[in-house]
Design an enzyme around this catalytic site. Structure first.
Site, PDB file in Angstrom:
ATOM      1  N   SER A   1       0.830  -1.110  -0.184  1.00 60.36           N
ATOM      2  CA  SER A   1      -0.127  -0.186  -0.038  1.00 60.36           C
ATOM      3  C   SER A   1       0.933   1.362  -0.092  1.00 60.36           C
ATOM      4  O   SER A   1       0.880   2.063   0.810  1.00 60.36           O
ATOM      5  CB  SER A   1      -1.021  -0.040   1.069  1.00 60.36           C
ATOM      6  OG  SER A   1      -1.683   1.109   1.199  1.00 60.36           O
ATOM      7  N   ILE A   2       1.813   1.380  -0.929  1.00 60.04           N
ATOM      8  CA  ILE A   2       2.618   2.330  -1.196  1.00 60.04           C
ATOM      9  C   ILE A   2       1.961   3.978  -1.351  1.00 60.04           C
ATOM     10  O   ILE A   2       2.388   4.725  -0.770  1.00 60.04           O
ATOM     11  CB  ILE A   2       3.608   2.165  -2.212  1.00 60.04           C
ATOM     12  CG1 ILE A   2       4.501   0.789  -1.939  1.00 60.04           C
ATOM     13  CG2 ILE A   2       4.708   3.292  -2.325  1.00 60.04           C
ATOM     14  CD1 ILE A   2       5.169   0.663  -1.013  1.00 60.04           C
ATOM     15  N   GLY A   3       0.853   3.667  -2.188  1.00 65.57           N
ATOM     16  CA  GLY A   3       0.267   5.053  -2.368  1.00 65.57           C
ATOM     17  C   GLY A   3       0.978   5.778  -3.428  1.00 65.57           C
ATOM     18  O   GLY A   3       0.696   6.921  -3.516  1.00 65.57           O
ATOM     19  N   LEU A   4       1.726   5.428  -4.415  1.00 65.10           N
ATOM     20  CA  LEU A   4       2.525   6.027  -5.607  1.00 65.10           C
ATOM     21  C   LEU A   4       3.376   7.216  -4.945  1.00 65.10           C
ATOM     22  O   LEU A   4       3.234   8.196  -5.739  1.00 65.10           O
ATOM     23  CB  LEU A   4       1.242   6.697  -6.430  1.00 65.10           C
ATOM     24  CG  LEU A   4       0.341   5.640  -7.052  1.00 65.10           C
ATOM     25  CD1 LEU A   4      -0.649   6.415  -7.931  1.00 65.10           C
ATOM     26  CD2 LEU A   4       0.911   4.727  -8.239  1.00 65.10           C
TER      27      LEU A   4
ATOM     28  N   CYS B   1      -5.039   1.248  -9.758  1.00 65.40           N
ATOM     29  CA  CYS B   1      -4.256   1.245  -8.478  1.00 65.40           C
ATOM     30  C   CYS B   1      -5.199   0.958  -7.349  1.00 65.40           C
ATOM     31  O   CYS B   1      -6.162   1.575  -7.142  1.00 65.40           O
ATOM     32  CB  CYS B   1      -3.286   2.535  -8.395  1.00 65.40           C
ATOM     33  SG  CYS B   1      -2.275   2.415  -6.930  1.00 65.40           S
TER      34      CYS B   1
ATOM     35  N   LYS C   1      -2.899  -0.654 -18.395  1.00 68.66           N
ATOM     36  CA  LYS C   1      -2.831  -1.739 -17.317  1.00 68.66           C
ATOM     37  C   LYS C   1      -4.315  -2.074 -16.759  1.00 68.66           C
ATOM     38  O   LYS C   1      -4.788  -1.011 -16.246  1.00 68.66           O
ATOM     39  CB  LYS C   1      -1.967  -1.123 -16.361  1.00 68.66           C
ATOM     40  CG  LYS C   1      -1.619  -2.396 -15.310  1.00 68.66           C
ATOM     41  CD  LYS C   1      -0.199  -1.973 -14.423  1.00 68.66           C
ATOM     42  CE  LYS C   1      -0.047  -2.912 -13.628  1.00 68.66           C
ATOM     43  NZ  LYS C   1       1.458  -2.763 -12.649  1.00 68.66           N
TER      44      LYS C   1
END
Length: 306
Positions: free
Chosen positions: A70-73, A130, A165
Site C-alpha cells: 500500500s505504497i500509495g504512488l 491502482c 494496465k
C-alpha cells in the site's frame, strides 16, 4: 541461437522481459546486481503530475505466497523525473516505459504530453487500476466508460505507444480490455494487484496503514494466467503479462497463454537477479524445444486448439 527480440506495441525490445512498475525503482537502484540495459525494457516507478508522499506506514506486509503493498504512488513528480532521472536512463541506453497515474482525466493527458515530448521514453503504461489510492485509481479501471475516457485522452496527447494496465478486481476483465482497445490503446498489461487485506490478531487492527492494499506474488499467478488467456483471445492487442513471476517457467506459462512480453514484479524482492534468470530460462526453454524465435510461444497453448 534463439531470436529473443520482440516488438511490443511498437516498442522494440531485445528480449521479452521487463519489470513491473513499482518493483524496480527507476532502474538504477538495481544496477549493482542487474544492468538495466540487459532487459527488454524497464517500466519505472509510478509517476504522477505532482510529487506524492504516498500512504502512511505500514506499507508492506508479507503474506502466504505473496505480499500486500500500500505504497500509495510515492514519487517525486513528473518534472523531477524528466529533469533529474530520465537523462541518466537515456545516457545508459535503457528502454524506458513510464507508468503514469492521475486523479483526473486531464492529469493523465498532461502526463502523456510531457513524457512523450522528451523523446527518451519509449512508451506509457496507464495505471487506471491502482487499488490503494483513494482518488481516481480504482474507479477508472473498473468501469468501461471511465476507462475509455482516460485511455482516449492519453492516446490523443501521446506521441509514443500507450499500454493500458488492467485490474483483476472486476467482473469481466475482457470488457475493460475491449473498452481500452476502442479508445486506441496500443497494448495492454495485466494483471495489476488483487485487492487484499491482513489483520493483526493480537492488536485486532489492520496490518497496513491504509487498511487495504494490493496482493502480488506467486499467489496471484493462476489469476494472471487466466486473465491473459481470456483477454488474448478476446482482444487483438499485444499483452504484457505479469503477476507472480518468480521463475522462468512462470514467464513461459504467461507467454503460452498469450503474452507478448512479461514483467517481473514481486520476484525482484525475492531474488534481485530474477529478471536475468528469467531471460536465460526462456532462451534455454526455446533451445530445448527447437523454437527459433521467442515470438512463436505467444498464445501457443490456445492456438494449438484452433
Amino acid at each position: 541461437m534463439v531470436n529473443m527480440a520482440v516488438d511490443f506495441a511498437g516498442i522494440k525490445m531485445k528480449n521479452p522481459v521487463t519489470t513491473a512498475s513499482g518493483t524496480f525503482g527507476f532502474g538504477f537502484e538495481y544496477a549493482p546486481v542487474v544492468d538495466p540495459t540487459e532487459l527488454g525494457a524497464v517500466v519505472v516507478k509510478g509517476t504522477t503530475l505532482k510529487p506524492r508522499q504516498g500512504n502512511p506506514g505500514v506499507r508492506l506486509v508479507e503474506t502466504s505466497g505473496g505480499m500486500l503493498n500500500s505504497i500509495g504512488l510515492q514519487n517525486p513528480g513528473v518534472d523531477y523525473f524528466i529533469d533529474q532521472i530520465l537523462p541518466t536512463l537515456k545516457d545508459k541506453g535503457v528502454t524506458v516505459i513510464v507508468n503514469i497515474s492521475g486523479s483526473t482525466t486531464d492529469e493523465y493527458a498532461e502526463l502523456a504530453e510531457k513524457l512523450s515530448q522528451t523523446k527518451a521514453v519509449s512508451g506509457l503504461e496507464i495505471n487506471i487500476s491502482c487499488p490503494n489510492v483513494k482518488e481516481g485509481g480504482i474507479a477508472f479501471g473498473t468501469d468501461p466508460e471511465q476507462s475509455y475516457k482516460v485511455v482516449s485522452a492519453v492516446v490523443k496527447h501521446s506521441q509514443i505507444p500507450v499500454i493500458t494496465k488492467l485490474s483483476p478486481n472486476v467482473t469481466d476483465i475482457r470488457e475493460i480490455a475491449l473498452s481500452a482497445k476502442e479508445a486506441g490503446t496500443d497494448g495492454l498489461s495485466l494483471i495489476n494487484t488483487v485487492t487484499g487485506m491482513a489483520i493483526d490478531i493480537n492488536s485486532c487492527d489492520p496490518k497496513l496503514g491504509n487498511k487495504i492494499g494490493g496482493l502480488s506474488g506467486p499467489a496471484v499467478k493462476p489469476i494472471a494466467v487466466k486473465a491473459i488467456w481470456d483477454v488474448a483471445q478476446a482482444v487483438d492487442l499485444p499483452i504484457m503479462g505479469m503477476g507472480g513471476i518468480v521463475h522462468w517457467s512462470d514467464a513461459v506459462e504467461m507467454m503460452l497463454a498469450g503474452a507478448t512480453v512479461v514483467a517481473v514484479g514481486t520476484g525482484n524482492f525475492i531474488n534481485p537477479k530474477a529478471t536475468l534468470e528469467v531471460i536465460e530460462g526462456i532462451e534455454k526453454y526455446c533451445q530445448d524445444k527447437g523454437v527459433a524465435s521467442v515470438s512463436e510461444l505467444i498464445g501457443l497453448s490456445w492456438r494449438r486448439d484452433k
